[in-house]
Design a protein around this motif. Structure first.
Motif: not given
Length: 84
Positions: A9-20, A68-83
């Motif tokens: 909750x101290x990381x602006x990138x995390x907060x942005x991702x949670x909002x998106x 981390x997706x339900x199938x176990x896939x892990x990524x650091x890319x928010x755009x990959x998740x939103x797509x």
């Protein structure tokens, strides 16, 4: 779809991702590393073992947020998740 977000909750990138994610009505399980030592310990083990963290480790970064997706896939890319 449910996404686990590992971050702080101290990381602006995390907060942005949670909002998106919440704006898109994506169910989120938030692992707040700043508030949970067990989650932090689990994350550090995860970070050491994954290739996606190679560059992060080389630059002494933290590597959050991590998704981390339900199938176990892990990524650091928010755009990959939103797509998906």
């Amino acid at each position: 779809m449910k996404i686990t977000v590992v971050g702080s909750h101290l990381c602006p990138d995390t907060l942005y991702a949670l909002c998106q994610l919440r704006d898109r009505n994506i169910e989120v399980d938030f692992k707040n590393l700043s508030a949970s030592l067990p989650d932090l310990k689990e994350y550090l083990a995860l970070r050491q073992g994954l290739d996606i963290y190679e560059e992060v480790r080389a630059t002494d970064g933290i590597g959050i947020p991590c998704f981390i997706l339900e199938n176990g896939t892990k990524t650091l890319d928010l755009n990959e998740i939103l797509g998906k």
